[in-house]
Design a protein around this motif. Structure first.
Motif, PDB file in Angstrom:
ATOM      1  N   TYR A 115     -21.135  30.336   5.789  1.00  0.00           N
ATOM      2  CA  TYR A 115     -20.296  29.395   5.141  1.00  0.00           C
ATOM      3  C   TYR A 115     -20.526  28.103   6.067  1.00  0.00           C
ATOM      4  N   TYR A 116     -20.492  26.728   5.444  1.00  0.00           N
ATOM      5  CA  TYR A 116     -20.606  25.712   6.303  1.00  0.00           C
ATOM      6  C   TYR A 116     -19.589  24.718   6.195  1.00  0.00           C
ATOM      7  N   ALA A 121     -15.435  28.929   3.695  1.00  0.00           N
ATOM      8  CA  ALA A 121     -15.127  30.308   4.240  1.00  0.00           C
ATOM      9  C   ALA A 121     -13.895  31.008   3.446  1.00  0.00           C
ATOM     10  N   PHE A 122     -12.908  29.933   3.236  1.00  0.00           N
ATOM     11  CA  PHE A 122     -11.691  30.436   2.655  1.00  0.00           C
ATOM     12  C   PHE A 122     -12.004  30.603   1.176  1.00  0.00           C
ATOM     13  N   ASP A 123     -12.757  29.908   0.553  1.00  0.00           N
ATOM     14  CA  ASP A 123     -13.252  30.085  -1.024  1.00  0.00           C
ATOM     15  C   ASP A 123     -13.701  31.470  -1.227  1.00  0.00           C
ATOM     16  N   GLY A 124     -14.650  31.860   0.003  1.00  0.00           N
ATOM     17  CA  GLY A 124     -15.348  33.055  -0.213  1.00  0.00           C
ATOM     18  C   GLY A 124     -14.484  34.186   0.119  1.00  0.00           C
ATOM     19  N   TRP A 125     -13.510  34.086   1.109  1.00  0.00           N
ATOM     20  CA  TRP A 125     -12.372  35.260   1.234  1.00  0.00           C
ATOM     21  C   TRP A 125     -11.599  35.079   0.096  1.00  0.00           C
ATOM     22  N   LYS A 126     -11.028  34.271  -0.716  1.00  0.00           N
ATOM     23  CA  LYS A 126     -10.215  34.346  -1.832  1.00  0.00           C
ATOM     24  C   LYS A 126     -10.979  35.021  -3.074  1.00  0.00           C
ATOM     25  N   ALA A 157     -24.090  30.521  10.524  1.00  0.00           N
ATOM     26  CA  ALA A 157     -22.409  30.533  10.766  1.00  0.00           C
ATOM     27  C   ALA A 157     -22.027  31.568  10.536  1.00  0.00           C
ATOM     28  N   TRP A 158     -21.276  32.096  11.727  1.00  0.00           N
ATOM     29  CA  TRP A 158     -20.563  33.341  11.761  1.00  0.00           C
ATOM     30  C   TRP A 158     -19.080  32.978  11.775  1.00  0.00           C
ATOM     31  N   TRP A 159     -18.160  33.389  10.916  1.00  0.00           N
ATOM     32  CA  TRP A 159     -16.386  33.165  10.792  1.00  0.00           C
ATOM     33  C   TRP A 159     -16.026  34.503  10.911  1.00  0.00           C
ATOM     34  N   THR A 160     -14.867  34.060  11.908  1.00  0.00           N
ATOM     35  CA  THR A 160     -13.739  35.420  11.946  1.00  0.00           C
ATOM     36  C   THR A 160     -12.363  34.755  11.832  1.00  0.00           C
ATOM     37  N   LEU A 161     -11.522  35.295  10.837  1.00  0.00           N
ATOM     38  CA  LEU A 161     -10.297  35.046  10.833  1.00  0.00           C
ATOM     39  C   LEU A 161      -9.316  36.352  11.093  1.00  0.00           C
ATOM     40  N   VAL A 162      -8.302  36.131  12.096  1.00  0.00           N
ATOM     41  CA  VAL A 162      -7.447  37.228  12.377  1.00  0.00           C
ATOM     42  C   VAL A 162      -6.137  36.765  11.921  1.00  0.00           C
TER      43      VAL A 162
END
Length: 189
Positions: A115-116, A121-126, A157-162
């Motif tokens: 995700y760029y 990123a949020f659109d993907g998670w949703k 690009a590597w994302w993490t949401l906790v």
């Protein structure tokens, strides 16, 4: 001589391929490098996006938490270093929750790669049922978000949401006699 050098180079490349990483064989394209240089985690935007989404579902807001952000960054860094989209890249989620000093069992983690933007990123998670369940965890009150970059990996690009609830409040036991007589537990008879 050239034939021997080429054979040695081919052998070295073959051995490197057995190392278990999925790094790109060719150098990253100029376009990928440009896109990767422009991407950044925007914590305030993440809070805004998530709070808007949660409000639409009748849920309370979250706030940015430094401890969760540190935890998220370690995970994102480990995924980028290992070229691995895995909840175990920096150790199991449970062990990382304990190592971060969190005393809550109400915690969740969303991972993403490629995700760029924060919005992307949020659109993907949703769109992912498991990730979406974490976004709407009713007890969540705080988050940490992080991005790690590694142009030599397949996603870059590597994302993490906790996400986590407030820590459980510990109940203090009164100091005094173990026995209890009458209406006042602090007055022995």
């Amino acid at each position: 001589m050239t034939r021997a050098l080429n054979a040695a180079l081919a052998l070295a490349l073959l051995a490197a391929g057995c190392a278990g990483t999925q790094r790109e064989a060719a150098p990253p394209s100029a376009r990928k490098l440009e896109r990767l240089a422009a991407v950044k985690a925007e914590p305030a935007e993440a809070v805004r996006i998530l709070n808007g989404y949660r409000a639409g579902k009748g849920l309370g807001p979250v706030r940015l938490d430094p401890a969760l952000t540190t935890m998220a960054q370690r995970q994102a860094d480990a995924m980028a270093a290992g070229d691995s989209l895995s909840h175990d890249a920096a150790g199991s989620f449970t062990s990382r929750v304990h190592a971060a000093g969190l005393d809550t069992v109400r915690a969740a983690e969303n991972l993403g790669a490629g995700y760029y933007s924060t919005q992307e990123a949020f659109d993907g998670w949703k769109k992912s049922s498991g990730h979406e369940t974490n976004l709407v965890m009713p007890q969540a009150t705080r988050i940490g978000i992080a991005l790690a970059k590694n142009p030599q990996t397949r996603y870059g690009a590597w994302w993490t949401l906790v996400l986590a609830a407030e820590p459980e409040k510990r109940r203090e036991r009164p100091v005094g006699p173990v026995g209890y007589f009458g209406s006042n537990p602090f007055t022995p008879r």
